[in-house]
Design an enzyme around this catalytic site. Structure first.
Site, PDB file in Angstrom:
ATOM      1  N   ASN A  73       0.828  -1.216   0.000  1.00  0.00           N
ATOM      2  CA  ASN A  73       0.000   0.000   0.000  1.00  0.00           C
ATOM      3  C   ASN A  73       0.853   1.252   0.000  1.00  0.00           C
ATOM      4  O   ASN A  73       1.994   1.251   0.490  1.00  0.00           O
ATOM      5  CB  ASN A  73      -0.953   0.001   1.201  1.00  0.00           C
ATOM      6  CG  ASN A  73      -0.321   0.604   2.436  1.00  0.00           C
ATOM      7  OD1 ASN A  73      -0.415   1.804   2.671  1.00  0.00           O
ATOM      8  ND2 ASN A  73       0.344  -0.230   3.233  1.00  0.00           N
ATOM      9  N   ASN A 132       4.073   5.478  15.871  1.00  0.00           N
ATOM     10  CA  ASN A 132       4.315   4.895  14.548  1.00  0.00           C
ATOM     11  C   ASN A 132       5.679   5.351  14.022  1.00  0.00           C
ATOM     12  O   ASN A 132       5.806   6.427  13.449  1.00  0.00           O
ATOM     13  CB  ASN A 132       3.179   5.310  13.600  1.00  0.00           C
ATOM     14  CG  ASN A 132       3.347   4.722  12.207  1.00  0.00           C
ATOM     15  OD1 ASN A 132       4.423   4.269  11.834  1.00  0.00           O
ATOM     16  ND2 ASN A 132       2.278   4.741  11.426  1.00  0.00           N
ATOM     17  N   CYS A 135       5.965   3.404   9.230  1.00  0.00           N
ATOM     18  CA  CYS A 135       5.474   3.518   7.856  1.00  0.00           C
ATOM     19  C   CYS A 135       6.593   3.932   6.912  1.00  0.00           C
ATOM     20  O   CYS A 135       7.257   4.943   7.141  1.00  0.00           O
ATOM     21  CB  CYS A 135       4.330   4.513   7.788  1.00  0.00           C
ATOM     22  SG  CYS A 135       2.764   3.759   8.230  1.00  0.00           S
ATOM     23  N   THR A 201       5.373  -2.265   7.746  1.00  0.00           N
ATOM     24  CA  THR A 201       5.518  -2.837   6.403  1.00  0.00           C
ATOM     25  C   THR A 201       6.937  -2.689   5.854  1.00  0.00           C
ATOM     26  O   THR A 201       7.717  -1.863   6.306  1.00  0.00           O
ATOM     27  CB  THR A 201       4.521  -2.183   5.446  1.00  0.00           C
ATOM     28  OG1 THR A 201       4.676  -0.763   5.543  1.00  0.00           O
ATOM     29  CG2 THR A 201       3.113  -2.575   5.776  1.00  0.00           C
ATOM     30  N   CYS A 348      11.470 -35.415  -6.041  1.00  0.00           N
ATOM     31  CA  CYS A 348      12.513 -35.459  -5.016  1.00  0.00           C
ATOM     32  C   CYS A 348      13.862 -35.801  -5.642  1.00  0.00           C
ATOM     33  O   CYS A 348      14.896 -35.218  -5.292  1.00  0.00           O
ATOM     34  CB  CYS A 348      12.142 -36.449  -3.919  1.00  0.00           C
ATOM     35  SG  CYS A 348      11.909 -38.146  -4.491  1.00  0.00           S
ATOM     36  N   CYS A 352      17.013 -33.333  -5.594  1.00  0.00           N
ATOM     37  CA  CYS A 352      18.241 -33.774  -4.922  1.00  0.00           C
ATOM     38  C   CYS A 352      19.399 -33.863  -5.911  1.00  0.00           C
ATOM     39  O   CYS A 352      20.517 -33.425  -5.628  1.00  0.00           O
ATOM     40  CB  CYS A 352      18.001 -35.119  -4.247  1.00  0.00           C
ATOM     41  SG  CYS A 352      19.386 -35.667  -3.229  1.00  0.00           S
ATOM     42  N   CYS A 379      22.840 -38.871   2.594  1.00  0.00           N
ATOM     43  CA  CYS A 379      21.827 -37.833   2.835  1.00  0.00           C
ATOM     44  C   CYS A 379      22.319 -36.884   3.920  1.00  0.00           C
ATOM     45  O   CYS A 379      22.755 -37.322   4.984  1.00  0.00           O
ATOM     46  CB  CYS A 379      20.505 -38.488   3.262  1.00  0.00           C
ATOM     47  SG  CYS A 379      19.214 -37.323   3.697  1.00  0.00           S
ATOM     48  N   CYS A 382      18.802 -32.293   4.478  1.00  0.00           N
ATOM     49  CA  CYS A 382      18.522 -30.879   4.162  1.00  0.00           C
ATOM     50  C   CYS A 382      17.032 -30.568   4.122  1.00  0.00           C
ATOM     51  O   CYS A 382      16.637 -29.408   4.157  1.00  0.00           O
ATOM     52  CB  CYS A 382      19.179 -30.491   2.844  1.00  0.00           C
ATOM     53  SG  CYS A 382      18.404 -31.241   1.397  1.00  0.00           S
ATOM     54  N   CYS A 385      13.891 -32.650  -0.349  1.00  0.00           N
ATOM     55  CA  CYS A 385      13.008 -33.629  -0.998  1.00  0.00           C
ATOM     56  C   CYS A 385      11.618 -33.604  -0.383  1.00  0.00           C
ATOM     57  O   CYS A 385      10.602 -33.662  -1.093  1.00  0.00           O
ATOM     58  CB  CYS A 385      13.615 -35.025  -0.924  1.00  0.00           C
ATOM     59  SG  CYS A 385      14.016 -35.571   0.750  1.00  0.00           S
TER      60      CYS A 385
END
Lengths: 428, 72
Positions: A73, A132, A135, A201, A348, A352, A379, A382, A385
């Protein structure tokens, strides 16, 4: 039914769900309708010298069929006279005495300006103030909002000025458009803030139209950066809340804001240290009545956990959040593919093989049927997969048997430094 | 050789020295991993292993922490 009441730095509300300072809290009509729908509190759209707005103020991005995954916005603070807002705040508070009304404030960084607006707003009976400093658009070009909020000294000084005359709790709303939000959070605390809220924001440009080459949104062919919010920002906001919650010098309550769309999001923020939450984009997308599901969901969650009061979950996950150097290097998880559930889409394997550690094999059994299998020894756990897998339950990440005692990077570096010292002693 | 095979190879070499009674007494970390110096407690015999795999570096580090802990 659990007790959903919260008390944020002395501001009490019947539940932790507040509307954030934004278009949904622009008027008494809206806030009263929100309270009737069930919202526990509302932070009134920011009061200050009334501004002028442009048209074409909002934009959103969807992702994979979900509309409003992110929202932007360029609307500014209230464009209505202060007296009109104050009259409506007074009337709303009179009608809903047990709901929290917090006035969001933004003025130039001058002591007399803060004194004036704090006194005038408190005269009509608000429960608290939110400064505030967040903004990012429009007002920042005039030295307010995030322009103030990015300078810790200005945050501290203006908080102090507000606190000099404030009789109600002062919440300082922080901008995420800064490298380390704990710096400004600490400055707010040093200025005497009773609480902090985050995040406002994030600077953003939503897009560029490929045909007209205009920005999205644009105002008669010109655009300017806006403030980004909505579900897409939730992980960023959650981290900032958590970083403040675990910081040793930040010891005030936190009001969590940023992409909170349902009760689950709210619980996550509260577990990470927020006393309550503020919501905007989800209400703009779905209307005030989404709070009904939020209240029901939170109640059911607490009941299912046997927790009597929502305040009992505040900060419970904070001790579990630390620095990378404190994580256990010897903890091992590995992927396990469930052949009964797997649909052999091979996503997967591709993920991988192309982008991770090449440990998922495409095999064929004795009957000629294709299947996928993880070479567990290769493996690295991580999760990729299981992230890309389109079928729930097809890939589980399971804990491998522990072979070595827990060891963090910090433990390791300490041990190495001892070894170096020992070697020096031996050499002598 | 796969990373895992390379790790097993490095772990075997480390274990061999530890079983001989050697102790880690120096570690130099560099762009190719770590050079780990082992010293036999009964003499001046030293041996240096280049440990390149991540799991190998975790392994000797865990042994080093264990070695540094006071013995009962």
């Amino acid at each position: 039914m659990a007790d959903l009441r919260i008390n944020l730095a002395g501001i009490k509300s019947p539940n932790p769900f507040w509307l954030a300072s934004a278009p949904p809290t622009n008027s008494g009509y809206q806030v009263q309708r929100a309270f009737e729908a069930g919202w526990g509190g509302a932070v009134w759209k920011t009061l200050g010298d009334p501004i002028l707005n442009v048209t074409s103020r909002f934009a959103a991005i969807g992702f994979n069929g979900q509309r409003v995954a992110g929202f932007n916005n360029i609307e500014l603070i209230t464009d209505r006279p202060l007296d009109v807002n104050l009259k409506e705040i007074y009337e709303t508070k009179k009608k809903f005495p047990n709901h929290a009304i917090i006035a969001s404030l933004m003025v130039e960084p001058k002591q007399e300006k803060w004194h004036e607006i704090v006194k005038r707003v408190e005269d009509v009976g608000v429960d608290g103030l939110e400064l505030n400093f967040g903004c990012p658009h429009g007002m920042a070009e005039r030295g307010m909002g995030s322009a103030s909020g990015q300078v810790p000294a200005l945050v501290e000084r203006q908080t102090y000025w507000a606190k000099e005359v404030a009789k109600t709790p002062v919440i300082v709303k922080l901008t995420p458009n800064i490298t380390d939000i704990t710096a400004t959070a600490e400055a707010a605390c040093n200025g005497g803030a009773d609480a902090i809220s985050m995040i406002n924001t994030i600077n953003s440009l939503m897009g560029v139209d490929l045909d007209s080459w205009n920005t999205i949104p644009h105002v008669a062919g010109k655009g300017a950066h806006g403030g980004y919010c909505g579900p897409a920002v939730k992980p960023i906001a959650l981290n900032m809340v958590a970083e403040c919650a675990r910081h040793p010098h930040i010891n005030v309550p936190i009001s969590g804001i940023g992409g909170i769309s349902n009760w689950r999001d709210a619980v996550e923020f509260m577990l990470m240290g927020a006393t309550g939450v503020q919501v905007c984009t989800a209400a703009m997308h779905h209307g005030f009545r989404i709070v009904e599901d939020m209240i029901d969901g939170l109640n059911n969650y607490l009941d299912s956990k046997g927790i009597a009061a929502v305040s009992d979950i505040i900060g419970k996950s904070v001790p579990k959040y630390s620095d990378w150097g404190n994580l256990d290097l010897n903890h091992n998880i590995v992927a396990k593919i469930n052949p009964d559930v797997c649909i052999n889409c091979n996503k997967c394997h591709i993920a991988c093989e192309d982008t991770s550690h090449q440990c998922i094999d495409m095999l064929t059994d004795v009957n000629g049927k294709s299947y996928l299998k993880v070479r567990e020894e290769d493996c690295v756990g991580c999760n990729l997969c299981s992230i890309v897998c389109p079928v729930d339950g097809a890939i589980d990440m399971i804990e491998a048997p522990r072979e070595l005692a827990p060891m963090t990077w910090n433990d390791r570096q300490t041990a190495l430094s001892v070894a170096v010292e020992c070697k020096a002693d031996v050499a002598k | 050789m796969s990373d895992y095979q390379q790790f097993l190879d490095e772990r075997d070499k480390i274990d061999f020295l530890i079983q001989k009674g050697c102790q880690i007494y120096g570690v130099r970390e560099h762009l190719n991993g770590a050079s780990v110096d082992f010293l036999h407690p009964n003499g001046n015999v030293t041996e240096t292993l280049l440990i390149g795999t991540a799991n190998g570096r975790k392994y000797f580090s865990s042994l080093l922490i264990s070695q540094n802990q006071p013995k009962n």
